[in-house]
Design a protein around this motif. Structure first.
Motif, short mmCIF file in Angstrom:
data_model
loop_
_atom_site.label_atom_id
_atom_site.label_comp_id
_atom_site.label_asym_id
_atom_site.label_seq_id
_atom_site.Cartn_x
_atom_site.Cartn_y
_atom_site.Cartn_z
N GLU A 1 8.72 -1.25 -10.07
CA GLU A 1 9.50 -2.42 -9.51
C GLU A 1 9.12 -2.60 -7.94
O GLU A 1 9.13 -3.95 -7.57
N ALA A 2 8.79 -1.77 -7.30
CA ALA A 2 8.56 -1.78 -5.67
C ALA A 2 7.31 -2.48 -5.50
O ALA A 2 7.09 -3.33 -4.89
N LEU A 3 6.37 -2.11 -6.61
CA LEU A 3 4.93 -2.91 -6.34
C LEU A 3 5.10 -4.22 -6.57
O LEU A 3 4.48 -4.96 -5.93
N GLU A 4 5.98 -4.53 -7.85
CA GLU A 4 6.12 -6.10 -8.18
C GLU A 4 6.67 -6.85 -7.08
O GLU A 4 6.45 -7.97 -6.69
N LYS A 5 7.85 -6.35 -6.54
CA LYS A 5 8.69 -6.90 -5.65
C LYS A 5 8.04 -7.11 -4.31
O LYS A 5 8.28 -8.28 -3.99
N HIS A 6 6.93 -6.28 -3.81
CA HIS A 6 6.45 -6.59 -2.55
C HIS A 6 5.19 -6.94 -2.74
O HIS A 6 4.19 -6.89 -1.84
N ARG A 7 4.50 -7.15 -3.94
CA ARG A 7 3.45 -7.59 -4.29
C ARG A 7 2.19 -6.41 -3.80
O ARG A 7 1.19 -6.89 -2.93
N LEU A 8 2.32 -5.41 -4.01
CA LEU A 8 1.52 -4.13 -3.39
C LEU A 8 0.45 -3.74 -4.30
O LEU A 8 0.82 -3.55 -5.70
N LYS A 9 -0.63 -3.31 -3.98
CA LYS A 9 -1.74 -2.61 -4.62
C LYS A 9 -1.76 -1.26 -4.09
O LYS A 9 -2.34 -0.93 -3.16
N PRO A 10 -1.66 -0.25 -4.95
CA PRO A 10 -1.72 1.17 -4.70
C PRO A 10 -3.16 1.55 -4.32
O PRO A 10 -3.96 1.04 -5.33
N VAL A 11 -3.45 2.33 -3.30
CA VAL A 11 -4.93 3.07 -3.25
C VAL A 11 -4.93 4.25 -3.44
O VAL A 11 -5.68 5.06 -3.67
N ALA A 12 -3.43 5.04 -3.20
CA ALA A 12 -3.68 6.62 -3.34
C ALA A 12 -2.17 6.97 -3.70
O ALA A 12 -1.36 6.40 -3.24
N VAL A 13 -2.02 8.33 -4.26
CA VAL A 13 -0.68 8.94 -3.98
C VAL A 13 -1.13 10.08 -3.25
O VAL A 13 -2.03 10.80 -3.30
N VAL A 14 -0.14 10.28 -2.13
CA VAL A 14 -0.07 11.63 -1.50
C VAL A 14 0.97 12.50 -1.57
O VAL A 14 2.30 12.02 -1.70
N LEU A 15 1.11 13.69 -1.60
CA LEU A 15 1.99 14.42 -2.22
C LEU A 15 2.32 15.52 -0.88
O LEU A 15 1.53 16.20 -0.37
N THR A 16 3.53 15.66 -0.66
CA THR A 16 4.15 16.57 0.39
C THR A 16 4.02 18.15 0.02
O THR A 16 3.94 19.08 0.79
#
Length: 234
Positions: free
Chosen positions: A41-56
């Protein structure tokens, strides 16, 4: 800079999407239990393209959606090597069974591309810089991510389950250590500027200055004293 965050799943774990601006590449931080729909939902709303997931860190409430999110967008996941086993064996990480109904909803395992985080390194992702600090205490492989201050935005500190507004992470699960927690608070948190915005794994945002003044655990660390950790987070 754009930061879109939302609490996800049974533990209300904060998942963050970070980008230079809307319509650009982004980094996803801690897609936990039932976070995948919120991410999309957030990717679509803000028109974003993910490049990585980072984990704490590797606890289930922070990594449960890593496989579907990474798989859907063909991106790598970054995690500290001491917590990597938790993605494939979440029950070992908790020291107990988390229950068959919950496990039945999850895709346990690693994504196709897993990369390991190192203390003191700087990740350059999506046109952004994330300074990595190893911060054990909640788990052996807990890390934090700090973004530098700019002319328009104060420094942002993704603290995971190290530091919360008014509290700190629990240390009673496997790999937890109060001594390590106190050391991490002193070494990683205390040197930060008061204006640093803290975005934690659970609960509302705060600042280092506010926590330095009001958080009993950070105050006691600054005074060279110890404290009992509360039970917060998974």
């Amino acid at each position: 800079m754009l930061i879109a965050g939302f609490p996800a799943g049974a533990w209300g774990t904060n998942c963050y999407l970070v980008a230079p601006a809307a319509g650009e590449e982004c980094v996803i931080i801690d897609p936990g239990h039932q976070a995948a729909p919120g991410v999309e939902e957030a990717l679509e709303k803000h028109r974003l393209k993910p490049v990585a997931v980072v984990l704490t860190h590797g606890h289930l409430d922070h990594v449960a959606s890593v496989v579907p999110v990474c798989g859907a967008h063909d991106v790598p996941a970054w995690i500290h090597p001491e917590d990597r086993y938790m993605m494939s064996d979440p029950e070992k990480a908790l020291g107990r069974s988390i229950g068959m109904p919950l496990m039945g909803e999850l895709t346990v395992g690693e994504p196709d591309d897993v990369r390991e985080l190192t203390d003191g390194t700087s990740l350059e992702l999506a046109g952004l810089e994330f300074s990595v600090a190893h911060a054990p205490g909640h788990t052996k492989g807990s890390v934090t991510f700090r973004m530098p201050e700019t002319a328009d935005v104060p420094s942002v500190f993704f603290s995971g389950d190290l530091l919360f507004a008014g509290s700190i992470g629990r240390t009673d699960l496997p790999g937890g250590s109060m001594a390590d927690m106190l050391d991490s608070l002193a070494r990683v948190c205390l040197p930060l500027e008061d204006s640093t915005v803290v975005l934690s794994g659970h609960g509302p945002q705060t600042t280092i200055g506010r926590e330095r003044a009001t958080n009993p655990y950070l105050r006691q660390v600054a005074a060279g004293q110890g404290a009992e950790a509360p039970r917060r987070g998974m």
